[in-house]
Design a protein around this motif. Sequence first.
Motif: not given
Length: 72
Positions: A12, A15-16, A21, A26, A30
């Motif tokens: 996560l 990826t963010a 975000i 993302t 999450s």
Amino acid sequence: MNSKIEEKRLTLFETAQKFGINARETIRCSQELDSLLNGCRGGLIQQTKDSGLNPAAQLQPDYTVGKKEAFS
């Protein structure tokens, strides 16, 4: 289970950083982490029920730890 949660948490974070975000990737990651955490929490609740303990009492933080009393 903890290793899966930690792995998903790192994914996560990466990826963010890569997509931002608010990116679909993302958000999906999450949600997958939320699912893992909820599954872990559900297992904890079941274990406490099986042992006869109150699961709500087990999950509530104790805000009095380390605080001094206002009046002595």
